[in-house]
Design an enzyme around this catalytic site. Structure first.
Site, short mmCIF file in Angstrom:
data_model
loop_
_atom_site.label_atom_id
_atom_site.label_comp_id
_atom_site.label_asym_id
_atom_site.label_seq_id
_atom_site.Cartn_x
_atom_site.Cartn_y
_atom_site.Cartn_z
N SER A 91 -78.27 -58.70 8.02
CA SER A 91 -78.39 -57.68 6.98
C SER A 91 -78.46 -58.33 5.59
O SER A 91 -79.33 -59.17 5.36
CB SER A 91 -77.23 -56.69 7.12
N HIS B 168 -79.01 -51.76 14.27
CA HIS B 168 -78.90 -52.74 13.19
C HIS B 168 -78.23 -53.99 13.74
O HIS B 168 -77.04 -54.03 13.96
CB HIS B 168 -78.07 -52.14 12.05
N ASP C 107 -84.92 -50.21 13.06
CA ASP C 107 -83.64 -50.45 12.40
C ASP C 107 -83.52 -49.47 11.25
O ASP C 107 -84.38 -49.41 10.38
CB ASP C 107 -83.61 -51.90 11.87
#
Length: 504
Positions: free
Chosen positions: A211, A455, A426
């Site tokens: 991320s 994710h 995602d």
């Protein structure tokens, strides 16, 4: 700890679970003190985990000036014969990272071969967690405004919110921690990582980031290309990092990911939420509109949309079942249950959101005009009707000072050491952002795309193809010669390791 945080604040916190003029030369190893490893504080302490701190320059343009402290944790290899070096890690956010080495080992079940090969190290980014944390003195209500913007129900919602987030920015600028504000950036966090490398006595380090941690890793590999040995970045931000386009990408991410949930629900007509994916999608809009007009026990349409967005992070049967149950509960007009366990202390949430604002708002130039956000919201409401009017909404970054240095430009200059890993669907960092990062890295990178939602792919999505390829690269440097795709696996093979909020 109190159990009185608003549901919006709880969900927003759950969702966290996002170089001109400055030298990038390596720190002087002789001048970098060794790390004194010791027991970790409460909340981080776990079997086999050590913690330490380092003093680093607040402003790398003035390396002998004021210092700031960064905190780090380590799960050291217990196999000297197999150990090959250090694996720096970051779970995203920007958020607390010190618990990540233990979570990789205990929750995500990192292969023992990787744990043998590396000392797994995490660093709280400056201004976050235990690394000289900052505060904007946010109220509990303001804490819900500091991460994922709320859905703008009407055109006037953006202007109303602008006044609220302007106050948040003004509080950050007026706080005692404001001196650190221009320097708490991803570029400086990457420079901090190289100080950590030198303090550990390593000539090179490897890296695993998810991320927001993908951008941190890409910046590190750009500033220190000959120090970044094997770099894996998973669930990627675009090459520009967390800027306005990354926030707007939430709208596309939900549109990409929601069909997986809709198909799952449609296969279970007994849930009463729709017998076809189209009916499930229509149910989403029906519930959101009803809650906009008449909230149920404090849950309005904005919270409903946010709850759905957060649940799509996980992309598993367990997450789908929980989300469907919440939909049914709200449709019946009943209150949602509080999350299990104690809610986070408001002061901890303040520190988390404040530290994130420092980094995200300070990394790039955000549009200053409220009208820009009004236009973005109306455009994205049409392009991405499920969540676009949230992603396009205004944030405190609109009222932030311009960065003191130009953002680091991610390029293809450097050795071929980067492996980009990305789920095709995602909600938070959609494939379009990963493609942006992949293009910027050019020949430096190869890319693995995985036919699944959620994710996080490596270890998180439980896809054997992706796991095996990433593990092979970390252990032997065996990176795919070209971009590859991993096929979907059956839901029975998937677990739900992100229930605990490991990946941000």
């Amino acid at each position: 700890m109190r159990r009185t945080l608003s549901l919006t604040a709880v969900l927003t916190t759950a969702a966290s679970l996002l170089v001109a003029g400055v030298s990038s030369a390596e720190p002087d190893a002789a001048a970098t003190p060794a790390i004194a490893w010791a027991d970790c504080p409460e909340g981080v302490a776990a079997e086999g985990v050590e913690c330490g701190t380092l003093q680093v320059p607040l402003d790398y343009r003035d390396p002998h000036g004021r210092k700031t402290e960064i905190a780090l944790s380590r799960v050291a290899s217990k196999n000297p014969a197999q150990r090959r070096g250090v694996l720096l890690t970051n779970p995203g956010g920007p958020s607390v990272a010190l618990t990540f080495p233990a979570q990789l080992r205990d929750v995500l079940k990192m292969p023992q071969s990787v744990l043998d090969a590396y000392d797994v190290v995490a660093v709280d980014p400056r201004g976050v967690g235990s690394s000289s944390p900052v505060s904007c003195d946010l109220t509990e209500e303001q804490q819900a405004d500091g991460s994922i913007p709320p859905y703008a129900v009407t055109p006037g919602s953006v202007r109303e919110r602008a006044a609220e987030v302007k106050r948040i920015a003004e509080q950050c600028l007026a706080s005692p921690d404001a001196e650190a504000l221009p320097h708490n950036t991803t570029a400086n966090a990457a420079r901090d990582l190289d100080v950590v490398r030198a303090a550990l006595g390593e000539r090179k380090v490897s890296y695993l980031g998810y991320s927001y941690g993908t951008y941190l890793g890409a910046v590190y590999a750009t500033l220190f290309p000959n120090r970044a040995e094997r770099v894996v970045i998973d669930s990627n931000l675009g090459a520009q990092g967390w800027d306005i386009e990354a926030t707007r990408a939430y709208g596309q991410g939900v549109e990409d990911t929601f069909p997986d949930f809709a198909k799952w629900v449609a296969a279970r007509p007994e849930l009463g939420l729709g017998a076809t994916p189209e009916q499930v999608r229509a149910k989403y809009f029906e519930l959101a509109g009803r809650l906009d007009r008449e909230p149920v026990h404090g849950v309005d349409g904005g919270i409903f949309r946010l709850l759905t967005f957060v649940s799509l992070y996980r992309g598993t049967d367990a997450a789908n079942q929980a989300l469907a149950t919440n939909w049914r509960t709200l449709a019946a007009g009943d209150p949602l249950p509080l999350p299990p366990g104690e809610l986070p202390d408001p002061s901890e949430v303040d520190a988390l959101i404040s530290g994130r604002l420092h980094i995200v708002c300070g990394d790039s130039r955000w549009p200053k005009s409220v009208k820009t956000y009004e236009r973005n919201v109306e455009t994205d409401r049409k392009r991405f009707p499920m969540f676009g009017a949230a992603g396009g909404n205004i944030t405190p970054c609109a009222f932030w000072p311009d960065p003191v240095e130009q953002p680091v430009k991610i390029t293809d200059k450097g050795p071929r050491t980067v492996l980009v890993v990305q789920n095709e669907r995602d909600p938070a960092t959609p494939l379009a952002l990963a493609n942006s990062m992949r293009r910027a890295l050019g020949d430096r990178a190869a890319m693995i795309t995985v036919d699944q939602g959620g994710h996080g792919a490596y270890l998180v999505g439980q896809n054997a193809c992706a796991n095996d390829k990433v593990t092979a690269y970390l252990l032997g440097g065996e990176r795919p010669a070209r971009d590859v795709k991993c096929a979907a696996e059956t839901p029975a093979q998937q677990q739900d390791p992100v229930e605990t909020g490991v990946i941000g």
